[in-house]
Scaffold this motif. Structure first.
Motif, mmCIF file in Angstrom:
data_model
loop_
_atom_site.group_PDB
_atom_site.id
_atom_site.type_symbol
_atom_site.label_atom_id
_atom_site.label_comp_id
_atom_site.label_asym_id
_atom_site.label_seq_id
_atom_site.Cartn_x
_atom_site.Cartn_y
_atom_site.Cartn_z
ATOM 1 N N ASP A 165 0.839 -1.187 0.000
ATOM 2 C CA ASP A 165 0.000 0.000 0.000
ATOM 3 C C ASP A 165 0.883 1.250 0.000
ATOM 4 O O ASP A 165 2.041 1.214 0.416
ATOM 5 N N THR A 166 0.316 2.355 -0.460
ATOM 6 C CA THR A 166 1.054 3.615 -0.534
ATOM 7 C C THR A 166 0.242 4.718 0.122
ATOM 8 O O THR A 166 -0.956 4.846 -0.112
ATOM 9 N N LEU A 167 0.925 5.523 0.937
ATOM 10 C CA LEU A 167 0.308 6.681 1.567
ATOM 11 C C LEU A 167 1.098 7.917 1.184
ATOM 12 O O LEU A 167 2.323 7.961 1.353
ATOM 13 N N LEU A 168 0.417 8.916 0.662
ATOM 14 C CA LEU A 168 1.026 10.199 0.347
ATOM 15 C C LEU A 168 0.662 11.199 1.439
ATOM 16 O O LEU A 168 -0.514 11.443 1.710
ATOM 17 N N ILE A 169 1.685 11.770 2.091
ATOM 18 C CA ILE A 169 1.501 12.840 3.079
ATOM 19 C C ILE A 169 2.087 14.089 2.451
ATOM 20 O O ILE A 169 3.312 14.231 2.338
ATOM 21 N N SER A 170 1.225 14.992 2.024
ATOM 22 C CA SER A 170 1.688 16.079 1.175
ATOM 23 C C SER A 170 0.917 17.363 1.456
ATOM 24 O O SER A 170 0.096 17.441 2.377
ATOM 25 N N GLY A 171 1.204 18.359 0.641
ATOM 26 C CA GLY A 171 0.543 19.650 0.729
ATOM 27 C C GLY A 171 0.965 20.518 -0.427
ATOM 28 O O GLY A 171 1.948 20.222 -1.124
ATOM 29 N N THR A 172 0.253 21.582 -0.649
ATOM 30 C CA THR A 172 0.603 22.475 -1.748
ATOM 31 C C THR A 172 1.781 23.377 -1.396
ATOM 32 O O THR A 172 2.359 24.002 -2.276
ATOM 33 N N ASP A 173 2.141 23.422 -0.105
ATOM 34 C CA ASP A 173 3.287 24.204 0.372
ATOM 35 C C ASP A 173 3.614 23.707 1.783
ATOM 36 O O ASP A 173 2.953 22.785 2.295
ATOM 37 N N PRO A 174 4.631 24.263 2.439
ATOM 38 C CA PRO A 174 4.975 23.774 3.783
ATOM 39 C C PRO A 174 3.827 23.846 4.783
ATOM 40 O O PRO A 174 3.686 22.962 5.631
ATOM 41 N N VAL A 175 3.002 24.889 4.699
ATOM 42 C CA VAL A 175 1.869 24.998 5.621
ATOM 43 C C VAL A 175 0.887 23.853 5.386
ATOM 44 O O VAL A 175 0.384 23.224 6.324
ATOM 45 N N GLY A 176 0.604 23.554 4.123
ATOM 46 C CA GLY A 176 -0.295 22.445 3.814
ATOM 47 C C GLY A 176 0.263 21.115 4.272
ATOM 48 O O GLY A 176 -0.466 20.263 4.799
ATOM 49 N N LEU A 177 1.569 20.924 4.103
ATOM 50 C CA LEU A 177 2.202 19.686 4.556
ATOM 51 C C LEU A 177 2.078 19.542 6.066
ATOM 52 O O LEU A 177 1.808 18.450 6.585
ATOM 53 N N PHE A 178 2.257 20.638 6.794
ATOM 54 C CA PHE A 178 2.094 20.604 8.241
ATOM 55 C C PHE A 178 0.672 20.212 8.622
ATOM 56 O O PHE A 178 0.451 19.427 9.551
ATOM 57 N N LYS A 179 -0.318 20.732 7.908
ATOM 58 C CA LYS A 179 -1.710 20.391 8.188
ATOM 59 C C LYS A 179 -1.956 18.896 7.982
ATOM 60 O O LYS A 179 -2.649 18.248 8.788
ATOM 61 N N ALA A 180 -1.401 18.340 6.914
ATOM 62 C CA ALA A 180 -1.601 16.915 6.634
ATOM 63 C C ALA A 180 -0.968 16.055 7.719
ATOM 64 O O ALA A 180 -1.570 15.092 8.215
ATOM 65 N N THR A 181 0.266 16.401 8.115
ATOM 66 C CA THR A 181 0.969 15.624 9.138
ATOM 67 C C THR A 181 0.247 15.701 10.476
ATOM 68 O O THR A 181 0.095 14.698 11.178
ATOM 69 N N SER A 182 -0.212 16.893 10.847
ATOM 70 C CA SER A 182 -0.906 17.071 12.118
ATOM 71 C C SER A 182 -2.201 16.272 12.159
ATOM 72 O O SER A 182 -2.576 15.739 13.207
#
Length: 682
Positions: free
Chosen positions: A270-287
């Motif tokens: 399986d594959t999981l993408l933890i991403s965002g359109t910018d660093p703020v978005g990436l932080f939101k996904a991780t949180s």
């Protein structure tokens, strides 16, 4: 652009990144696990004994086919086999019993089938209980050294589980699987030319996993660049534009992206993408992934996060500096000790680092007990690190509200932890000892029991004993810096991830600040620093020259501080782990993991992934050899932050200085003697 159009655009891009279906395949997987019950031998020496093992069955799993317990044990050959037996329970329900026999005294083996209808979702308990008798005189088995049974650590639990379709809502499974022997069942990927924000997101996820699996060895593997199509489960960290095919997309800012794909081909993962359109978005996904309550409510396999969600890492009860800590503060409830005669329980109290509690430290034990106990023969005794400290009879004065004041011995105040054992003798006058008499023979250790740490001496030095705990005493949540090379490789990133997870397992919630390259102006106000560096990175190491216990010289060897009496065979050194006061902030520490070559940091990862081996780290300098052995060196407190002596750093110049000083002393002495002689003649 409307919210609906934004989501449609993002959905289309995810289809490009994950070709084919992004919905869960409606299938079940058979998962087979063999879990060790005990890390060491379990020794039973009383007439009645029991040991328990706990495991968690996830809501999307169910027991299937053949689940069983393989018990391996030995026992004394003077047991009365007719009166001695062993029983296995699952969730309080007995599922098998047998007598001990002469045939199994040296190599007992027993397979017990576990009915699948006895399993429950959530926490399950396997209990092994024994009744032991040697058929001797009345009650002699209470303290009979010949009355013993030993359960071997080779005992294991075999589980065959059917797991339902995986999705975002089952995270962290299947990427982190608590039922597997190796819980981490995934490889983590970062894009080429990875950024600080990507690594910080990865370290936050590693910390979250450390909290979720506090007592398991977590062996991460991080790769950079191209994602292998096969090879098991994968997690991808990074902004969307950093992955191939996404470079020139025009997307709204500050949007987090989570996307899950379950492969239907055997052998793929399986594959999981933890991403965002910018660093703020990436932080939101991780949180978002750090909040189990939110994850469980996710419908489908993609989520676009537009609102910031603060991480909900559970904070364990921590011990700071001087003050009182009850068992309730430390996570305990009332502890009941039922049954006649010897009953005890222990807790482990980790003393705050770099600080010695004062001599007035004590424990106030709060307890109660049955009124049926014989007060002339019943007692409570408190042991600290197996030293008997104080006791009291269990009598009418303390039936409901007993308090025993125990001063902590001075010899134990500076120990790194205290094992506090509360031993009760629940004595009642009975005609035989073949029954537990739980209803009338019992004591209770109350959760109000208090451990008081008096104000004491603060130790300003640093050491590796609890690495990677990084904080000052009293701090459980801190900001710390992970200092990496300008282009960190897989070995370096893997080690950084393991350090973040291990710190969380030890109870530290760390807000990681990542620095890459040789710019040291970013290190001044970011708390303690963990530096991962290779021996050839001279520019980065120059910033710490003279502060560390050892650092590379220009001839391929090491220059060392005065307290370092020797360096083992340099050709056998894989890595050095060092600590000193930070040159950028004297109130903080800098920890340096110095690898000798491109493969050497992997040795450190192996050490830190194994709790038993990692406990051997100590002092200000630990040397990890190629064979995995550890040599630790320490200094006095004054030697820690002092610079290496001139003789160690520049031997020739040092000896010239010594000779010069001696000559000056000789000339001065001769001048004084000559002056004295002239005065006497005058």
């Amino acid at each position: 652009m409307s919210k609906k159009l934004i989501l449609m655009a993002l959905w289309s891009l995810l289809l490009i990144l994950f070709p084919g279906t992004v919905r869960a395949v409606e299938s079940q997987r058979l998962q087979i696990s063999n879990l060790s019950l005990f890390s060491s031998e379990q020794v039973f020496k009383a007439p009645f004994n029991h040991a328990s093992f706990y495991f968690t069955l996830q809501p999307f799993s169910q027991a299937d086919k053949h689940c069983f317990l393989d018990l391996v044990y030995t026992h004394s050959d003077i047991l009365d086999y007719e009166a001695s037996n062993i029983t296995v329970h699952i969730n309080g329900i007995p599922v098998g019993s047998r007598h001990f026999s002469n045939e199994d005294k040296e190599n007992g083996s027993w397979r017990v089938d576990l009915p699948i209808h006895n399993f429950v979702h959530g926490i399950n308990r396997i209990e092994i209980a024994t009744k032991q008798s040697t058929n001797g005189s009345r009650c002699q088995d209470i303290d009979n050294e010949g009355n013993w049974v030993v359960l071997s650590p080779r005992s294991n639990l075999h589980l065959e589980l059917l797991t339902g379709p995986t999705s975002l809502s089952t995270y962290p499974y299947p990427f982190l699987d608590p039922i597997s022997v190796q819980p981490i069942q995934s490889i983590w990927y970062l894009p080429n030319n990875t950024t600080v924000s990507n690594i910080e997101a990865m370290l936050e996820t590693a910390s979250d996993w450390g909290v979720k699996q506090r007592y398991r060895s977590l062996k991460f593997q991080v790769k950079v660049g191209k994602v292998n199509a096969d090879g098991g489960n994968k997690i991808l960290f990074g902004q969307l534009k950093e992955w191939p095919g996404m470079e020139n997309t025009d997307l709204p800012s500050e949007v987090g992206i989570l996307s899950f794909k379950q492969y239907d081909q055997e052998g793929d993962g399986d594959t999981l993408l933890i991403s965002g359109t910018d660093p703020v978005g990436l932080f939101k996904a991780t949180s978002t992934l750090s909040s189990p309550e939110t994850v469980q409510q996710i419908k489908g396999n993609s989520l676009f996060v537009q609102d910031t969600l603060a991480p909900t890492l559970p904070r364990n009860n921590s011990v700071g500096l001087a003050g009182a800590y009850t068992l309730s503060d430390l996570g305990y409830s009332d502890i009941a000790l039922t049954g006649i005669f010897h009953q005890d329980t222990s807790i482990v109290f980790n003393r705050p680092l770099n600080w010695r509690p004062g001599d007035a430290s004590y424990i106030d034990v709060h307890f109660r007990h049955s009124a049926q106990l014989d007060p002339t023969k019943s007692a409570l005794t408190v042991y600290i690190n197996e030293i008997p400290v104080k006791n009291t009879p269990l009598d009418t004065n303390n039936i409901d509200h007993g308090i025993l004041h125990v001063k902590i011995p001075e010899s134990e105040l500076n120990k790194s932890f205290w094992t506090i054992r509360f031993a009760f003798m629940n004595y009642i006058d009975v005609d035989g000892c073949q029954n537990r008499y739980d209803e009338v023979a019992w004591s209770v250790l109350n959760k109000e029991t208090e451990i008081y740490l008096a104000p004491g001496e603060y130790n300003s030095s640093w050491e590796l004993r609890e690495f990677p705990i990084l904080s000052n005493p009293g701090e459980s949540t801190i900001k710390a810096t992970m200092w990496l090379s300008e282009s960190p490789d897989s070995e370096e990133l893997t080690l950084a991830t393991i350090i973040a997870a291990r710190a969380a397992q030890k109870g530290q919630i760390i807000d990681w600040n990542v620095v890459m390259g040789s710019e040291t102006d970013q290190l001044a106000d970011k708390g303690p620093v963990v530096m991962l560096v290779y021996k050839h990175e001279k520019e980065r190491l120059d910033a710490l020259r003279g502060y560390l216990p050892a650092w590379p010289d220009h001839d391929g060897g090491y220059e060392v501080a005065p307290f370092v009496s020797f360096i083992p065979d340099e050709n056998n050194i894989a890595a050095l782990i060092e600590v000193s006061s930070s040159p950028w902030n004297k109130q903080q520490a800098v920890y340096v993991v110095l690898g000798t070559n491109t493969d050497s940091l992997g040795k450190v990862s192996e050490v830190l992934s194994n709790s038993t081996i990692a406990e051997k780290l100590s002092g200000q300098l630990s040397i990890i050899s190629n064979d995995g052995s550890i040599t630790s060196l320490t200094s006095s407190r004054d030697a820690l932050i002092g610079k290496p002596g001139i003789i160690k750093r520049k031997p020739v110049l040092g000896y010239v200085m010594i000779v010069g000083v001696v000559l000056l002393l000789m000339i001065g002495s001769l001048w004084i003697i000559r002056k004295r002689d002239r005065g006497s003649k005058g």
